[in-house]
Design a protein around this motif. Structure first.
Motif, PDB file in Angstrom:
ATOM      1  N   HIS A  74      -3.128  37.603  17.440  1.00  0.00           N
ATOM      2  CA  HIS A  74      -3.645  36.231  17.421  1.00  0.00           C
ATOM      3  C   HIS A  74      -2.496  35.305  17.820  1.00  0.00           C
ATOM      4  CE1 HIS A  74      -7.511  37.185  15.441  1.00  0.00           C
ATOM      5  NE2 HIS A  74      -6.805  38.144  14.858  1.00  0.00           N
ATOM      6  N   THR A  75      -2.160  35.333  19.096  1.00  0.00           N
ATOM      7  CA  THR A  75      -0.959  34.636  19.567  1.00  0.00           C
ATOM      8  C   THR A  75      -1.093  33.111  19.540  1.00  0.00           C
ATOM      9  OG1 THR A  75      -1.698  34.910  21.854  1.00  0.00           O
ATOM     10  CG2 THR A  75      -0.179  36.586  20.958  1.00  0.00           C
ATOM     11  N   ASP A  76      -2.290  32.601  19.319  1.00  0.00           N
ATOM     12  CA  ASP A  76      -2.441  31.163  19.144  1.00  0.00           C
ATOM     13  C   ASP A  76      -1.971  30.720  17.761  1.00  0.00           C
ATOM     14  OD1 ASP A  76      -4.667  32.653  18.130  1.00  0.00           O
ATOM     15  OD2 ASP A  76      -5.849  30.810  18.005  1.00  0.00           O
ATOM     16  N   LEU A  77      -1.819  31.677  16.837  1.00  0.00           N
ATOM     17  CA  LEU A  77      -1.419  31.362  15.469  1.00  0.00           C
ATOM     18  C   LEU A  77      -0.102  31.997  15.047  1.00  0.00           C
ATOM     19  CD1 LEU A  77      -4.922  31.831  13.829  1.00  0.00           C
ATOM     20  CD2 LEU A  77      -3.737  29.655  14.188  1.00  0.00           C
ATOM     21  N   SER A 127       3.632  34.280  16.150  1.00  0.00           N
ATOM     22  CA  SER A 127       4.665  34.429  17.169  1.00  0.00           C
ATOM     23  C   SER A 127       5.535  35.640  16.843  1.00  0.00           C
ATOM     24  CB  SER A 127       5.532  33.168  17.178  1.00  0.00           C
ATOM     25  OG  SER A 127       6.703  33.343  17.929  1.00  0.00           O
ATOM     26  N   ARG A 165     -13.062  36.071  12.449  1.00  0.00           N
ATOM     27  CA  ARG A 165     -11.885  35.957  13.311  1.00  0.00           C
ATOM     28  C   ARG A 165     -10.822  37.012  13.019  1.00  0.00           C
ATOM     29  NH1 ARG A 165      -8.923  30.421  15.087  1.00  0.00           N
ATOM     30  NH2 ARG A 165      -7.407  31.376  16.465  1.00  0.00           N
ATOM     31  N   TYR A 170       6.352  31.466  12.258  1.00  0.00           N
ATOM     32  CA  TYR A 170       5.015  31.875  12.692  1.00  0.00           C
ATOM     33  C   TYR A 170       4.867  33.388  12.763  1.00  0.00           C
ATOM     34  CZ  TYR A 170       4.134  27.001  13.332  1.00  0.00           C
ATOM     35  OH  TYR A 170       3.957  25.660  13.078  1.00  0.00           O
TER      36      TYR A 170
END
Length: 147
Positions: free
Chosen positions: A84-87, A89, A75, A95
């Motif tokens: 990796h914008t799901d994890l 910010s 990954r 984040y």
């Protein structure tokens, strides 16, 4: 061979496994206080993941080492962590892809996978070394009544 001593996490589980890995990734910290780290730059991260539990799976493993490496290495290796914008910010400092944020994100990815396992192992610690002199340890908060 990688040999390293890690901070120990206290738990009451029967089994504990540790998986070491390296991954190369780039990132930047989207905040003016980050100085030069506001610019895209890379690290060879050294990661240790500690998983504990009481029950082995049907193949006799707490967790298969290869599955943990595949989950994280495939990954994140040779990626830009900010993407990796799901994890991560660019707006919420909790984040940002700092070493602290990387350790938390790895824990989230690992624990989400472990939650699907019938033997219910727990990721109790993630160690992330960003440079030879700097590392972070992430341990999830224990809920009341939890081992």
């Amino acid at each position: 061979m990688i040999q390293q001593l890690y901070p120990q996490v206290q738990h009451n589980f029967q089994f504990e496994l540790n998986k070491d890995m390296h991954l190369a990734a780039a990132h930047y910290i989207p905040h003016e206080d980050a100085g030069k780290c506001q610019n895209v730059h890379g690290h060879t991260y050294f990661i240790n993941i500690t998983i504990a539990g009481d029950e082995l799976d049907n193949s006799g493993f707490l967790v298969n080492f290869a599955s943990i490496k595949k989950l994280i290495h495939n990954r994140f290796d040779h990626t830009i962590l900010n993407e990796h914008t799901d994890l991560f910010s660019t707006d919420n400092p909790n984040y940002f892809p700092t070493t602290e944020g990387v350790a938390r994100a790895i824990w989230e990815v690992v624990q989400k996978e472990l939650d699907t396992q019938a033997n219910q192992p727990k990721c109790v610690q993630v160690f992330v070394r960003e440079t030879p002199t700097s590392y972070v340890v992430f341990r999830p908060r224990r809920k009341e009544g939890q081992e």
